[in-house]
Design an enzyme around this catalytic site. Structure first.
Site, PDB file in Angstrom:
ATOM      1  CG  HIS A 185      40.262   4.783  34.328  1.00 31.33           C
ATOM      2  ND1 HIS A 185      40.359   5.844  35.199  1.00 31.33           N
ATOM      3  CD2 HIS A 185      40.007   3.758  35.300  1.00 31.33           C
ATOM      4  CE1 HIS A 185      40.075   5.532  36.440  1.00 31.33           C
ATOM      5  NE2 HIS A 185      40.091   4.217  36.618  1.00 31.33           N
ATOM      6  CG  HIS A 198      47.383   7.985  22.382  1.00 34.57           C
ATOM      7  ND1 HIS A 198      47.473   6.827  21.891  1.00 34.57           N
ATOM      8  CD2 HIS A 198      48.230   7.961  23.602  1.00 34.57           C
ATOM      9  CE1 HIS A 198      48.124   5.830  22.461  1.00 34.57           C
ATOM     10  NE2 HIS A 198      48.595   6.605  23.666  1.00 34.57           N
ATOM     11  CD  GLU A 199      48.636  10.235  26.378  1.00 28.27           C
ATOM     12  OE1 GLU A 199      48.338   9.424  27.430  1.00 28.27           O
ATOM     13  OE2 GLU A 199      49.725  10.074  25.829  1.00 28.27           O
ATOM     14  CG  HIS A 225      45.683   5.937  27.769  1.00 26.87           C
ATOM     15  ND1 HIS A 225      46.053   4.482  27.255  1.00 26.87           N
ATOM     16  CD2 HIS A 225      46.707   6.477  27.256  1.00 26.87           C
ATOM     17  CE1 HIS A 225      47.060   4.342  26.507  1.00 26.87           C
ATOM     18  NE2 HIS A 225      47.523   5.547  26.415  1.00 26.87           N
TER      19      HIS A 225
END
Length: 230
Positions: free
Chosen positions: A104, A96-97, A100
């Site tokens: 980006h 999940h991280e 991100h």
């Protein structure tokens, strides 16, 4: 004003239930060993490499459930329970991280908007803490609505930020689950994937209730302000 207060109580109760459910799910899936034996760090690094991202570092940070992606330093920050663990939960959170980080890298518009609003939201959060209580007192005793109006405006910014966060979090989970679904070397069974999906869904729900709670608080103070002024 009464209905807004009642709504705040309901959302607070729902938030408590969701937070409890999320933590219990995370604990449950943290105890389920990943068949591939990969750690959260290894899952994150693999996901980044598979997506052609080589300028993002995966690091461990202190705390529990402190996992986040920092676009300024280009780091995927994982708590020790995720960084070192070889469980379904750690794989889900790590992916999940990294979702991100993918946002980006692809200039995902909602993440860009959220990042742009961070400095303004930080200021607004500070204003909310010092203006709402003082503003209510000034309105009640001196009939001066200015300070409370500033607090309500600041709270509106914080609330907007919390709603902008929702598509960012849901999209990161979508990217994570899509990658996990296509990587047998990471998650080897449908059961593991379903467990990861369940964990990330409950994590997303914590953001939903937080946004709704912020909205209910905003409605309460706004109705208090306008009712007193009228």
């Amino acid at each position: 004003m009464g209905s807004a207060w009642f709504l705040m109580i309901i959302i607070a109760l729902v938030s408590f239930i969701v937070q409890w459910r999320f933590k219990s799910k995370f604990k449950q899936y943290s105890e389920m060993a990943l068949l591939s034996g990969l750690s959260g760090q290894e899952v994150a690094e693999k996901m980044l490499r598979d997506n052609g991202i080589y300028d993002v570092q995966v690091i461990s940070v202190e705390g529990q459930l402190t996992d986040h992606y920092n676009p300024e330093t280009k780091t995927v920050n994982l708590s020790p329970d995720v960084f070192n663990s070889r469980s379904v939960a750690s794989a889900a959170v790590a992916a999940h991280e990294c979702g991100h980080a993918l946002q980006h890298a692809t200039a995902y518009s909602w993440l860009n908007l959220r990042t742009t609003l961070v400095p303004v939201t930080n200021v607004a959060s500070t204003l909310v803490q010092v203006t709402l209580f003082i503003g209510v007192m000034l309105l009640f005793f001196m009939h001066n609505p200015l300070v409370l109006a500033i607090g309500v405006a600041a709270l509106a910014v914080v609330t907007l930020f919390s709603f902008i966060t929702l598509p960012v979090e849901f999209d990161a989970s979508r990217r994570a689950l899509a990658w996990l679904n296509n990587n047998y070397t990471v998650m080897q069974t449908r059961e593991e994937h379903d467990q990861a999906k369940d964990a990330l869904w409950w994590a997303a729900m914590t953001y939903v209730v937080a946004a709704l709670g912020s909205l209910a608080t905003l409605l309460y103070y706004a109705s208090f302000l306008f009712n007193r002024r009228s």
